[in-house]
Design a protein around this motif. Structure first.
Motif, PDB file in Angstrom:
ATOM      1  N   GLN A  54       0.958  -1.160  -0.095  1.00  0.00           N
ATOM      2  CA  GLN A  54      -0.170   0.042  -0.087  1.00  0.00           C
ATOM      3  C   GLN A  54       0.682   1.339   0.091  1.00  0.00           C
ATOM      4  OE1 GLN A  54      -2.601  -1.246   3.389  1.00  0.00           O
ATOM      5  NE2 GLN A  54      -4.236  -0.769   2.023  1.00  0.00           N
ATOM      6  N   TYR A  55       2.082   1.124   0.101  1.00  0.00           N
ATOM      7  CA  TYR A  55       3.113   2.415  -0.164  1.00  0.00           C
ATOM      8  C   TYR A  55       2.632   3.517   1.368  1.00  0.00           C
ATOM      9  CZ  TYR A  55       4.262  -0.174  -4.155  1.00  0.00           C
ATOM     10  OH  TYR A  55       4.597  -0.928  -5.082  1.00  0.00           O
ATOM     11  N   GLY A  56       2.016   3.103   2.218  1.00  0.00           N
ATOM     12  CA  GLY A  56       1.828   4.063   3.318  1.00  0.00           C
ATOM     13  C   GLY A  56       0.319   4.659   3.191  1.00  0.00           C
ATOM     14  N   ILE A  57      -0.557   4.160   2.202  1.00  0.00           N
ATOM     15  CA  ILE A  57      -1.834   4.911   2.214  1.00  0.00           C
ATOM     16  C   ILE A  57      -3.083   3.788   2.373  1.00  0.00           C
ATOM     17  CG2 ILE A  57      -1.200   6.783   0.909  1.00  0.00           C
ATOM     18  CD1 ILE A  57      -2.936   5.526  -1.410  1.00  0.00           C
ATOM     19  N   ASP A  58      -4.310   4.139   2.658  1.00  0.00           N
ATOM     20  CA  ASP A  58      -5.263   3.165   2.703  1.00  0.00           C
ATOM     21  C   ASP A  58      -6.423   3.507   1.677  1.00  0.00           C
ATOM     22  OD1 ASP A  58      -4.468   1.329   4.946  1.00  0.00           O
ATOM     23  OD2 ASP A  58      -4.437   3.176   5.904  1.00  0.00           O
ATOM     24  N   ALA A  59      -6.392   4.797   1.314  1.00  0.00           N
ATOM     25  CA  ALA A  59      -7.591   5.444   0.310  1.00  0.00           C
ATOM     26  C   ALA A  59      -6.945   6.413  -0.487  1.00  0.00           C
ATOM     27  CB  ALA A  59      -8.749   5.877   1.188  1.00  0.00           C
ATOM     28  N   TRP A  60      -7.557   6.716  -1.638  1.00  0.00           N
ATOM     29  CA  TRP A  60      -7.012   7.447  -2.608  1.00  0.00           C
ATOM     30  C   TRP A  60      -8.214   8.147  -3.442  1.00  0.00           C
ATOM     31  CZ3 TRP A  60      -3.444   6.156  -6.979  1.00  0.00           C
ATOM     32  CH2 TRP A  60      -3.908   5.006  -7.536  1.00  0.00           C
ATOM     33  N   ALA A  61      -7.988   9.412  -4.085  1.00  0.00           N
ATOM     34  CA  ALA A  61      -9.061  10.131  -4.819  1.00  0.00           C
ATOM     35  C   ALA A  61      -8.427  10.824  -5.856  1.00  0.00           C
ATOM     36  CB  ALA A  61     -10.157  10.531  -4.157  1.00  0.00           C
ATOM     37  N   ARG A  62      -9.109  11.065  -6.989  1.00  0.00           N
ATOM     38  CA  ARG A  62      -8.378  12.037  -8.034  1.00  0.00           C
ATOM     39  C   ARG A  62      -8.846  13.330  -7.516  1.00  0.00           C
ATOM     40  NH1 ARG A  62      -7.346   9.813 -12.555  1.00  0.00           N
ATOM     41  NH2 ARG A  62      -8.254   8.147 -13.251  1.00  0.00           N
ATOM     42  N   TYR A  63      -7.671  14.525  -7.705  1.00  0.00           N
ATOM     43  CA  TYR A  63      -7.740  15.574  -6.803  1.00  0.00           C
ATOM     44  C   TYR A  63      -6.801  16.832  -7.558  1.00  0.00           C
ATOM     45  CZ  TYR A  63      -6.984  18.790  -2.809  1.00  0.00           C
ATOM     46  OH  TYR A  63      -7.159  20.015  -1.963  1.00  0.00           O
ATOM     47  N   ARG A  64      -7.443  17.656  -8.193  1.00  0.00           N
ATOM     48  CA  ARG A  64      -6.865  18.687  -8.846  1.00  0.00           C
ATOM     49  C   ARG A  64      -5.880  18.400  -9.746  1.00  0.00           C
ATOM     50  NH1 ARG A  64      -6.500  22.613  -3.403  1.00  0.00           N
ATOM     51  NH2 ARG A  64      -9.132  22.737  -3.136  1.00  0.00           N
ATOM     52  N   GLY A  65      -6.149  17.463 -10.476  1.00  0.00           N
ATOM     53  CA  GLY A  65      -5.106  16.974 -11.788  1.00  0.00           C
ATOM     54  C   GLY A  65      -4.197  15.821 -11.212  1.00  0.00           C
ATOM     55  N   GLY A  66      -4.275  15.510  -9.950  1.00  0.00           N
ATOM     56  CA  GLY A  66      -3.466  14.464  -9.049  1.00  0.00           C
ATOM     57  C   GLY A  66      -4.061  13.637  -8.335  1.00  0.00           C
ATOM     58  N   ARG A  67      -3.624  13.444  -7.040  1.00  0.00           N
ATOM     59  CA  ARG A  67      -4.281  12.702  -6.017  1.00  0.00           C
ATOM     60  C   ARG A  67      -4.288  13.441  -4.732  1.00  0.00           C
ATOM     61  NH1 ARG A  67      -6.984   8.241  -8.031  1.00  0.00           N
ATOM     62  NH2 ARG A  67      -5.744   7.166  -9.555  1.00  0.00           N
ATOM     63  N   ILE A  68      -5.115  12.883  -3.908  1.00  0.00           N
ATOM     64  CA  ILE A  68      -5.469  13.062  -2.720  1.00  0.00           C
ATOM     65  C   ILE A  68      -5.162  11.748  -1.941  1.00  0.00           C
ATOM     66  CG2 ILE A  68      -8.141  13.204  -2.516  1.00  0.00           C
ATOM     67  CD1 ILE A  68      -7.662  15.181  -0.172  1.00  0.00           C
ATOM     68  N   VAL A  69      -4.610  11.605  -0.954  1.00  0.00           N
ATOM     69  CA  VAL A  69      -4.482  10.271  -0.320  1.00  0.00           C
ATOM     70  C   VAL A  69      -4.612  10.244   1.470  1.00  0.00           C
ATOM     71  CG1 VAL A  69      -2.895   9.361  -2.050  1.00  0.00           C
ATOM     72  CG2 VAL A  69      -1.817  10.476   0.192  1.00  0.00           C
ATOM     73  N   ALA A  70      -5.028   9.116   1.732  1.00  0.00           N
ATOM     74  CA  ALA A  70      -5.319   8.945   3.119  1.00  0.00           C
ATOM     75  C   ALA A  70      -4.823   7.638   3.820  1.00  0.00           C
ATOM     76  CB  ALA A  70      -6.735   9.205   3.307  1.00  0.00           C
ATOM     77  N   SER A  71      -4.134   7.688   4.874  1.00  0.00           N
ATOM     78  CA  SER A  71      -3.520   6.728   5.930  1.00  0.00           C
ATOM     79  C   SER A  71      -4.454   6.856   7.017  1.00  0.00           C
ATOM     80  CB  SER A  71      -2.227   6.865   5.998  1.00  0.00           C
ATOM     81  OG  SER A  71      -1.690   5.931   6.744  1.00  0.00           O
ATOM     82  N   CYS A  72      -5.005   5.448   7.245  1.00  0.00           N
ATOM     83  CA  CYS A  72      -6.038   5.236   8.400  1.00  0.00           C
ATOM     84  C   CYS A  72      -5.483   4.474   9.510  1.00  0.00           C
ATOM     85  CB  CYS A  72      -7.512   4.478   7.659  1.00  0.00           C
ATOM     86  SG  CYS A  72      -7.869   5.572   6.500  1.00  0.00           S
ATOM     87  N   LYS A  73      -5.497   5.040  10.633  1.00  0.00           N
ATOM     88  CA  LYS A  73      -5.053   4.306  12.062  1.00  0.00           C
ATOM     89  C   LYS A  73      -6.228   4.289  12.918  1.00  0.00           C
ATOM     90  CE  LYS A  73      -1.266   4.303   9.799  1.00  0.00           C
ATOM     91  NZ  LYS A  73      -0.971   2.918   9.154  1.00  0.00           N
ATOM     92  N   CYS A  74      -6.883   3.096  13.018  1.00  0.00           N
ATOM     93  CA  CYS A  74      -7.849   2.853  13.975  1.00  0.00           C
ATOM     94  C   CYS A  74      -7.487   1.930  15.137  1.00  0.00           C
ATOM     95  CB  CYS A  74      -9.056   1.878  13.044  1.00  0.00           C
ATOM     96  SG  CYS A  74     -10.739   1.822  14.105  1.00  0.00           S
ATOM     97  N   GLN A  75      -7.075   3.102  15.981  1.00  0.00           N
ATOM     98  CA  GLN A  75      -6.636   2.657  17.355  1.00  0.00           C
ATOM     99  C   GLN A  75      -6.774   3.517  18.537  1.00  0.00           C
ATOM    100  OE1 GLN A  75      -2.475   2.264  15.767  1.00  0.00           O
ATOM    101  NE2 GLN A  75      -1.805   3.576  17.190  1.00  0.00           N
ATOM    102  N   ALA A  76      -6.873   3.344  19.571  1.00  0.00           N
ATOM    103  CA  ALA A  76      -7.205   4.202  20.716  1.00  0.00           C
ATOM    104  C   ALA A  76      -6.361   5.314  21.082  1.00  0.00           C
ATOM    105  CB  ALA A  76      -7.664   3.405  21.947  1.00  0.00           C
ATOM    106  N   LYS A  77      -5.017   4.782  21.094  1.00  0.00           N
ATOM    107  CA  LYS A  77      -3.828   5.473  21.438  1.00  0.00           C
ATOM    108  C   LYS A  77      -2.695   5.705  20.357  1.00  0.00           C
ATOM    109  CE  LYS A  77      -0.890   6.428  25.388  1.00  0.00           C
ATOM    110  NZ  LYS A  77      -0.360   6.322  26.639  1.00  0.00           N
TER     111      LYS A  77
END
Length: 163
Positions: A54-77
């Protein structure tokens, strides 16, 4: 107590939900749905099936001629060093992978509170590292997630069934 995967409303409605109680995959899917609502973003989707690189991401989208990406961490602390590790997971692949994809914006989505001075310092360090490669860095912690969900009743009903 709610089993992992279900999130109960907070007794204090001003407090964000305990997002860390969500199933990690469901948290990623909710992020993907929210990513699709970001101004100028489209075609949001999860990135790479489970157990693929995954190269450090979990989700992505097209964005202004490129990409916006997100890395998700579902933990309490969030522990010392984790923000640096998570951002390095992406930045280590900047030249070999992400530059060519035209990534313009990176969002670290964390189910844990990020308002301690240590986490604020971690965020500032990460923001500077991303700025050095021309990528905007943003944090979505529980407070920001709550605000983003406020105007999204469809997403709330899909992922936070108790609300």
């Amino acid at each position: 107590m709610t089993k992992r995967g279900g999130v109960r409303p907070s007794v204090n409605r001003a407090e964000p939900p305990d997002f860390h109680r969500m199933d990690a995959r469901r948290f990623e899917q909710m992020t993907c749905s929210l990513l699709d609502k970001v101004k100028d973003a489209s075609e949001a989707d999860l990135y790479a099936p489970t157990r693929q690189r995954q190269y450090g991401i979990d989700a992505w989208a097209r964005y202004r001629g490129g990409r916006i990406v997100a890395s998700c961490k579902c933990q309490a602390k969030v522990r010392k060093g984790e923000v640096a590790q998570w951002t390095a997971d992406f930045l280590d692949h900047w030249e070999s992978h992400w530059r060519a994809e035209g990534v313009k914006h990176f969002i670290l989505v964390v189910a844990a509170p990020m308002h301690s001075q240590q986490r604020i310092d971690d965020i500032a360090t990460a923001r500077a590292a991303f700025a050095a490669v021309g990528v905007e860095f943003e944090i979505w912690s529980p407070v920001q997630l709550q605000e983003r969900l406020r105007d999204q009743p469809g997403i709330v009903s899909q992922y936070l069934e108790q609300y």
